[in-house]
Design a protein around this motif. Structure first.
Motif, mmCIF file in Angstrom:
data_model
loop_
_atom_site.group_PDB
_atom_site.id
_atom_site.type_symbol
_atom_site.label_atom_id
_atom_site.label_comp_id
_atom_site.label_asym_id
_atom_site.label_seq_id
_atom_site.Cartn_x
_atom_site.Cartn_y
_atom_site.Cartn_z
ATOM 1 N N ASP A 47 -24.459 24.984 -5.462
ATOM 2 C CA ASP A 47 -25.444 24.308 -4.618
ATOM 3 C C ASP A 47 -26.880 24.576 -5.063
ATOM 4 O O ASP A 47 -27.755 23.743 -4.876
ATOM 5 N N THR A 48 -27.128 25.743 -5.632
ATOM 6 C CA THR A 48 -28.440 26.103 -6.177
ATOM 7 C C THR A 48 -28.208 26.484 -7.630
ATOM 8 O O THR A 48 -27.999 27.654 -7.949
ATOM 9 N N ILE A 49 -28.237 25.505 -8.515
ATOM 10 C CA ILE A 49 -27.731 25.678 -9.879
ATOM 11 C C ILE A 49 -28.525 26.656 -10.744
ATOM 12 O O ILE A 49 -28.074 27.048 -11.802
ATOM 13 N N THR A 50 -29.695 27.087 -10.284
ATOM 14 C CA THR A 50 -30.462 28.066 -11.063
ATOM 15 C C THR A 50 -30.203 29.497 -10.607
ATOM 16 O O THR A 50 -30.677 30.435 -11.226
ATOM 17 N N LYS A 51 -29.431 29.662 -9.542
ATOM 18 C CA LYS A 51 -29.179 30.986 -8.977
ATOM 19 C C LYS A 51 -27.796 31.489 -9.393
ATOM 20 O O LYS A 51 -26.787 30.824 -9.188
ATOM 21 N N THR A 52 -27.758 32.708 -9.988
ATOM 22 C CA THR A 52 -26.460 33.293 -10.338
ATOM 23 C C THR A 52 -25.735 33.700 -9.062
ATOM 24 O O THR A 52 -26.361 33.972 -8.032
ATOM 25 N N LYS A 53 -24.415 33.727 -9.136
ATOM 26 C CA LYS A 53 -23.606 34.041 -7.955
ATOM 27 C C LYS A 53 -22.446 34.936 -8.374
ATOM 28 O O LYS A 53 -21.626 34.560 -9.205
ATOM 29 N N SER A 54 -22.373 36.115 -7.789
ATOM 30 C CA SER A 54 -21.288 37.050 -8.093
ATOM 31 C C SER A 54 -19.987 36.578 -7.465
ATOM 32 O O SER A 54 -19.985 35.889 -6.446
ATOM 33 N N ILE A 55 -18.911 36.999 -8.088
ATOM 34 C CA ILE A 55 -17.582 36.651 -7.608
ATOM 35 C C ILE A 55 -16.635 37.775 -8.011
ATOM 36 O O ILE A 55 -16.806 38.406 -9.056
ATOM 37 N N LYS A 56 -15.651 38.064 -7.165
ATOM 38 C CA LYS A 56 -14.679 39.122 -7.437
ATOM 39 C C LYS A 56 -13.472 38.495 -8.124
ATOM 40 O O LYS A 56 -12.777 37.666 -7.539
ATOM 41 N N LEU A 57 -13.204 38.891 -9.385
ATOM 42 C CA LEU A 57 -12.251 38.184 -10.234
ATOM 43 C C LEU A 57 -11.142 39.050 -10.819
ATOM 44 O O LEU A 57 -11.294 40.255 -10.967
ATOM 45 N N ILE A 58 -10.089 38.352 -11.213
ATOM 46 C CA ILE A 58 -9.060 38.878 -12.099
ATOM 47 C C ILE A 58 -9.057 37.944 -13.305
ATOM 48 O O ILE A 58 -8.995 36.722 -13.149
ATOM 49 N N VAL A 59 -9.144 38.506 -14.510
ATOM 50 C CA VAL A 59 -9.185 37.697 -15.724
ATOM 51 C C VAL A 59 -8.055 38.121 -16.646
ATOM 52 O O VAL A 59 -7.927 39.298 -16.983
ATOM 53 N N ARG A 60 -7.238 37.145 -17.044
ATOM 54 C CA ARG A 60 -6.145 37.397 -17.982
ATOM 55 C C ARG A 60 -6.293 36.473 -19.178
ATOM 56 O O ARG A 60 -6.780 35.354 -19.055
ATOM 57 N N ALA A 61 -5.816 36.926 -20.336
ATOM 58 C CA ALA A 61 -5.857 36.127 -21.565
ATOM 59 C C ALA A 61 -4.462 35.654 -21.917
ATOM 60 O O ALA A 61 -3.524 36.455 -21.981
ATOM 61 N N ASN A 62 -4.321 34.351 -22.148
ATOM 62 C CA ASN A 62 -3.051 33.762 -22.582
ATOM 63 C C ASN A 62 -1.852 34.227 -21.759
ATOM 64 O O ASN A 62 -0.788 34.496 -22.288
ATOM 65 N N SER A 63 -2.027 34.369 -20.473
ATOM 66 C CA SER A 63 -0.969 34.775 -19.530
ATOM 67 C C SER A 63 -0.407 36.164 -19.804
ATOM 68 O O SER A 63 0.674 36.494 -19.346
ATOM 69 N N LYS A 64 -1.108 36.988 -20.564
ATOM 70 C CA LYS A 64 -0.576 38.305 -20.920
ATOM 71 C C LYS A 64 -1.487 39.421 -20.445
ATOM 72 O O LYS A 64 -1.237 40.061 -19.443
ATOM 73 N N ASP A 65 -2.505 39.678 -21.225
ATOM 74 C CA ASP A 65 -3.356 40.845 -21.025
ATOM 75 C C ASP A 65 -4.337 40.633 -19.875
ATOM 76 O O ASP A 65 -4.996 39.605 -19.791
ATOM 77 N N THR A 66 -4.446 41.628 -19.010
ATOM 78 C CA THR A 66 -5.453 41.607 -17.959
ATOM 79 C C THR A 66 -6.700 42.268 -18.507
ATOM 80 O O THR A 66 -6.688 43.447 -18.860
ATOM 81 N N LEU A 67 -7.785 41.499 -18.595
ATOM 82 C CA LEU A 67 -9.047 42.030 -19.105
ATOM 83 C C LEU A 67 -9.872 42.664 -17.991
ATOM 84 O O LEU A 67 -10.494 43.697 -18.192
ATOM 85 N N TYR A 68 -9.914 42.004 -16.853
ATOM 86 C CA TYR A 68 -10.660 42.507 -15.701
ATOM 87 C C TYR A 68 -9.767 42.370 -14.485
ATOM 88 O O TYR A 68 -9.091 41.369 -14.309
ATOM 89 N N ASN A 69 -9.817 43.367 -13.614
ATOM 90 C CA ASN A 69 -9.017 43.316 -12.397
ATOM 91 C C ASN A 69 -9.877 43.787 -11.234
ATOM 92 O O ASN A 69 -10.109 44.979 -11.071
ATOM 93 N N GLY A 70 -10.381 42.836 -10.464
ATOM 94 C CA GLY A 70 -11.192 43.172 -9.306
ATOM 95 C C GLY A 70 -12.650 43.393 -9.609
ATOM 96 O O GLY A 70 -13.361 44.001 -8.830
#
Length: 154
Positions: free
Chosen positions: A41-64
């Motif tokens: 909604d405010t495209i110049t403002k960064t916005k934090s988010i709590k994420l889980i990131v995985r690569a190619n359905s295997k390795d978890t890079l970030y958790n929470g």
């Protein structure tokens, strides 16, 4: 005898110190992909988010991780990678980011050896849940990681 021993120790110490010419790698190595998250909604403002990131359905890079930016590696042995990004509290919120590229090895220095840079990078994303859109921020070659390469709006 003491003078001879002292002289021998001094010569041995000097030879040890001055014969070592170790080089240290202070130059940049293979860059990561930098993703910044922005408020849709405010495209110049960064916005934090709590994420889980995985690569190619295997390795978890970030958790929470709660962040407004990610630094994620690209696979130098392949020409594409898919990252699965989900909101931590909602496991059914998975969005996929598919990244295609070509790699080129560049000689950095004797101490550092080679690094890979990524050319002709293209990104496709799903927009099924929380992700509104994703756009590259520049001509899409990844040669360093001094600024964000992709903006994701949510």
């Amino acid at each position: 005898m003491k003078k001879l021993l002292s002289l021998l120790l001094l010569v041995t110490f000097s030879a040890t110190i001055f014969s070592c010419q170790d080089e240290f790698c202070l130059d940049a190595t293979t860059p990561n992909l930098i993703i910044r998250f922005y408020d849709k909604d405010t495209i110049t403002k960064t916005k934090s988010i709590k994420l889980i990131v995985r690569a190619n359905s295997k390795d978890t890079l970030y958790n929470g991780i709660n962040t407004d930016s990610l630094s994620i590696p690209l696979d130098t042995q392949n020409n594409n990678v898919t990252y699965h990004i989900s909101i931590l509290d909602n496991p059914n919120s998975q969005e996929d980011i598919n990244i295609n590229y070509t790699t080129e090895d560049v000689f950095v220095s004797k101490a550092c050896g080679f690094k890979s840079i990524f050319k002709d990078v293209s990104i496709t994303t799903t927009h099924n849940n929380w992700l509104s859109s994703a756009t590259p921020t520049s001509t899409f070659n990844i040669t360093d990681q001094t600024q964000a390469h992709v903006k994701i709006f949510h």
